[in-house]
Scaffold this active site. Structure first.
Site, PDB file in Angstrom:
ATOM      1  N   HIS A  57      37.355  37.225  41.462  1.00  0.00           N
ATOM      2  CA  HIS A  57      36.507  35.557  41.197  1.00  0.00           C
ATOM      3  C   HIS A  57      36.327  35.868  39.786  1.00  0.00           C
ATOM      4  O   HIS A  57      36.571  36.521  38.865  1.00  0.00           O
ATOM      5  CB  HIS A  57      35.144  36.061  41.854  1.00  0.00           C
ATOM      6  CG  HIS A  57      35.340  36.057  43.225  1.00  0.00           C
ATOM      7  ND1 HIS A  57      34.035  36.162  43.991  1.00  0.00           N
ATOM      8  CD2 HIS A  57      36.361  35.955  44.184  1.00  0.00           C
ATOM      9  CE1 HIS A  57      34.455  36.057  45.301  1.00  0.00           C
ATOM     10  NE2 HIS A  57      35.527  36.116  45.590  1.00  0.00           N
ATOM     11  N   GLU A  59      33.875  35.028  37.837  1.00  0.00           N
ATOM     12  CA  GLU A  59      32.609  35.919  37.288  1.00  0.00           C
ATOM     13  C   GLU A  59      33.383  37.121  36.968  1.00  0.00           C
ATOM     14  O   GLU A  59      32.801  37.755  35.846  1.00  0.00           O
ATOM     15  CB  GLU A  59      31.503  35.874  38.179  1.00  0.00           C
ATOM     16  CG  GLU A  59      31.034  34.443  38.762  1.00  0.00           C
ATOM     17  CD  GLU A  59      31.618  34.202  39.893  1.00  0.00           C
ATOM     18  OE1 GLU A  59      30.792  33.694  40.834  1.00  0.00           O
ATOM     19  OE2 GLU A  59      32.741  34.091  40.131  1.00  0.00           O
ATOM     20  N   CYS A  85      29.017  34.787  44.562  1.00  0.00           N
ATOM     21  CA  CYS A  85      28.780  35.559  45.935  1.00  0.00           C
ATOM     22  C   CYS A  85      28.064  36.537  45.564  1.00  0.00           C
ATOM     23  O   CYS A  85      27.615  36.968  44.320  1.00  0.00           O
ATOM     24  CB  CYS A  85      30.552  35.783  46.437  1.00  0.00           C
ATOM     25  SG  CYS A  85      31.059  37.250  45.307  1.00  0.00           S
ATOM     26  N   CYS A  88      29.699  39.318  42.954  1.00  0.00           N
ATOM     27  CA  CYS A  88      29.544  39.017  41.746  1.00  0.00           C
ATOM     28  C   CYS A  88      28.219  39.048  41.183  1.00  0.00           C
ATOM     29  O   CYS A  88      27.870  39.329  40.065  1.00  0.00           O
ATOM     30  CB  CYS A  88      30.135  37.603  41.476  1.00  0.00           C
ATOM     31  SG  CYS A  88      32.115  37.355  41.756  1.00  0.00           S
TER      32      CYS A  88
END
Length: 135
Positions: A57, A59, A85, A88
């Site tokens: 992801h 992040e 999410c 993260c």
């Protein structure tokens, strides 16, 4: 946030392109977008259009990148085009980021809920507010 949206365009993912910028003391200290790990093919989805399990992801990429630099994420703000999410969110908490600004609410809110529980300041800035250009 507009810059995070532009950064998301670097992603090779088809289903959703996400960008993240980490800011501290009014300067960008890290950036990331969703995609495969270094050295892997730039294909995020399988033949059924499902994200491959090893896709990172935005992040996580930004946090990993700052970890390899001489910068510290303690007290930073993370601008991300989609809400984090839960995985993260855990990384965000552990990295000392104190504020997260996101542009789109993901269907699951457990990441946002965890950030709030940990005392991370969370702000929603709708896509419409940062995608328009001034007159």
């Amino acid at each position: 946030m507009r810059m995070a949206r532009v950064w998301a365009e670097n992603s090779y993912c088809i289903r959703r392109q996400v960008g993240a910028l980490m800011v501290k003391e009014q300067r960008i200290i890290s950036d990331g977008y969703n995609g495969t790990p270094s050295g892997f093919e730039n294909v995020c989805e399988d033949e059924n259009n499902v994200s491959k399990p090893y896709v990172l992801h935005a992040e996580a990429n930004a946090i990993s990148k700052v970890a390899r630099s001489h910068n510290s994420s303690d007290g930073a703000t993370l601008y991300v085009t989609a809400s984090p999410c839960i995985e993260c969110a855990k990384l965000i908490i552990q990295s000392g980021i104190q504020r997260v600004v996101y542009g789109e609410l993901y269907r699951l809110t457990d990441g946002i809920d965890l950030l709030k529980r940990a005392g991370v300041q969370v702000e929603y800035l709708p896509v419409e507010e940062f995608s328009s250009t001034p007159n």
